[in-house]
Design a protein around this motif. Sequence first.
Motif, PDB file in Angstrom:
ATOM      1  N   GLY A 426      24.489  50.586  15.914  1.00 26.81           N
ATOM      2  CA  GLY A 426      25.641  50.419  15.029  1.00 26.81           C
ATOM      3  C   GLY A 426      25.231  50.317  13.571  1.00 26.81           C
ATOM      4  N   ALA A 427      24.168  49.564  13.305  1.00 27.53           N
ATOM      5  CA  ALA A 427      23.709  49.404  11.918  1.00 27.53           C
ATOM      6  C   ALA A 427      23.264  50.737  11.334  1.00 27.53           C
ATOM      7  N   LEU A 428      22.625  51.548  12.159  1.00 23.06           N
ATOM      8  CA  LEU A 428      22.188  52.870  11.708  1.00 23.06           C
ATOM      9  C   LEU A 428      23.395  53.778  11.453  1.00 23.06           C
ATOM     10  N   ALA A 429      24.394  53.701  12.331  1.00 21.78           N
ATOM     11  CA  ALA A 429      25.564  54.583  12.220  1.00 21.78           C
ATOM     12  C   ALA A 429      26.377  54.292  10.957  1.00 21.78           C
ATOM     13  N   VAL A 430      26.474  53.030  10.567  1.00 18.90           N
ATOM     14  CA  VAL A 430      27.260  52.690   9.367  1.00 18.90           C
ATOM     15  C   VAL A 430      26.388  52.616   8.119  1.00 18.90           C
ATOM     16  N   ASN A 431      25.063  52.803   8.308  1.00 18.00           N
ATOM     17  CA  ASN A 431      24.109  52.680   7.190  1.00 18.00           C
ATOM     18  C   ASN A 431      24.254  51.299   6.556  1.00 18.00           C
TER      19      ASN A 431
END
Length: 787
Positions: A426-431
């Motif tokens: 999730g953190a990667l997807a929302v940057n």
Amino acid sequence: MSMKLVGQSVKRAEDPRLLAGAGNFLDDIHLPNTVHAEFVRSTYPHAKIISIDDSEIKGKDGFVAIFKFDDFRDKVEPFYIPKEHDAPIPKILPLADSKVRWVGEPVAMVLATKRYIAEDLASMVRVEYEPLDSNTDPEKALDPSTPLIYEDWKSNLLKRAEIKGGNVDAALADADVVVKERIKTHRHTAAPIENRGIIAIFDQVSGRIDVWSQLQFPHVGRTLFANILMMPEDKVHFRMPDVGGAFGLKSHVFPEDVSVCAAARLLPGRAIKWVEKRTEDVSFAVHEREQIHDIEVAAKKDGTILRVKDKMIADMGAYGASPWGGLTFTMITGAFLPGPYRFKNYSFEHIAVLTNKTPMGSVRGPGMFSANFVMERILDIVAHKLDLDPYEVRMKNLIRDEEFPFTTATGLVYDRCSFTESLKTGALAVNYNKLRKEHEDLRKKGIYRGIGIASLVEIGGIGSAILGPAGSVALGYEVATVRVEPNGSVKVLTGLAPHGQSSETTLAQAVADELKVPFGKIQVIWGDTDVVPYGMGSWGSRGAPLGTSAAIQASEKVRSKAMKIAASMIEARAEDIQLFEDGTYSVKGAPRELRQKRNVSLADVAHIALRRPDKLPKGIDPGLEFTAFYEPAVPATWSNAMCFCEVELDTETGKFKILRFLVVEDCGKMINPMVVDGQVHGGIVEGLGGAIYEEITYTEDGQIMGGNFMDYLLPSAVETPNIEVEHIETYSEQNPSQTKGLGEGGTVVAPAAVANAVDDALRGIGGKAITDIPLKPEYILGKITKR
């Protein structure tokens, strides 16, 4: 070659008839000789009934009958409440006996030939009350000066209990910080698109009652109503039409439903129909979520949680609704509050009290909603106290992959989940890190944005090992019959009772793959207690892990028998037979040319099994049909999710806009990704409604506020953000379908995600911490001061 359907976004089998307006909902059912019911309801939260004057309505055009409790006194038993709760059991009746305990409690039922006439006549019934002092404040419920809801009880306490794990006191010695906070969740309801309703007709010759009901478990409902009506269960027939949403609300025995059935026995041959109004649904069905938590967390300076100590006061209203009893859900709060986190030192004090409010019952994610909100909010508060990022504190405390199976501080055993992977994904997807920097820069320009994270672990497919000892009348197994017809088409009879879960589609997908039958040749049947085997219905995120598993097991038995019959038809050994992807039975390993000459279809096999049993091999009985009862070997499966929510706050008005909402969902194997996304989207919107808009309050004198859609606000398409869904599939090793629960998670986790985001935006202007919901503008404006 046919393609496997499980894992594909197959279009829903339900949609053609529903989109064409050909659904058959309860209010679409019109039986001959129908009369309509309307209820006279209490206008007082607490009062004695002195008299009920119905003289004005008798003889009016369209009047059929009026019923008071005395008419039912020797014809009904009190409603079921689990004695296993080890708590006082309230005497719940279809109509108030001599006293009312909440505004809206049914006092009398009027029957008339037309619905509008019944409503008019009910308004003409005069009830004389002797008002009594009332209480709607759960914190005052145990004060000796507060009036008793039940005079023969010693107090308004329903249950006090403790849950403990680890060594709470010793853990405090190593703490660098102790954070204390009061966090509240508020009262709201399910508000399904279709209101409650019931139809009942009693046949005097057979002594049998036919009931059209929306109950989420028709067979369990049959058992419950047979006991309440003091009838043999074989004389009670339940049928479930299409249902426009339930969300737990329609898993209760309601006074109105029992009144209709009791009256039907007194008026043989007359179909009695009741469909509630929206104001009745919002105000008088069941409510949930109203809890007050005084929570204390001890942590090390690196964010490691050492202990959690919580004291909860739960407002049960006048009683916990049948058949769950309410305490099931408040105890869930205590058991589930640790969530997906590793700490083992835990103390939870549970205090459930009665007030003069609408009874408490199940609403999507009962108990779990409050547990998740409290835990996820306090984690952010701890992070801010330690000047750490909420992401960092979660990663520090989430259960790690190598620790599964993991036993929580409350004794729950989680199977394999993807907590840390979901957070990273999730953190990667929302940057995430980039967003953090952007928000800092925007604050310098007077633009206040925030990002909130919330994690979830969701129980599903709960087994009888948990439900039986808890006194639940709905147990953990599920049933399916797979029946092959002479033409090779398949009927699946399921104990599930879908009301929006797409079970008609997903069950057909699973059976199609097992039998290599075209999707369009499978019909799923449910909801008729005279037709389908005794099942447990649809509730508690159980459809896929239990219902689909039962269908798979039944299909496997059908396939095994079909192979034996096919072997005799093509003169081969049964162990040499294979079911190929094109749906034919032939010799495995044989060249394609030979298989094309020596093969039989399921229709060929079914013809022999059903129409030419003289050709069956020795020892094989006629028929091609099996029933499987699936009971999970472990108490439950556990799915998980991680939400990221970004908001922008208007500091002048207290309003905010959701800019982005992303969820990482892991529900095990996905039977139909489109259905999964639909369940996730719907759950999140329902959770956002509870977090931002929906609220039921009471005046000091016990009158309900917000009892209609003018005041009880729901999110529309305009307010609903675009919801992004990322998937992780950690296949369950606990059931044949390899699936986990799904239906309740979005509703449970969304409130904490949006509250954490708003709190993060408030931090940019030194605002106070968010500790309550709903997040209405006036509440947020009150937080825009120095912390």
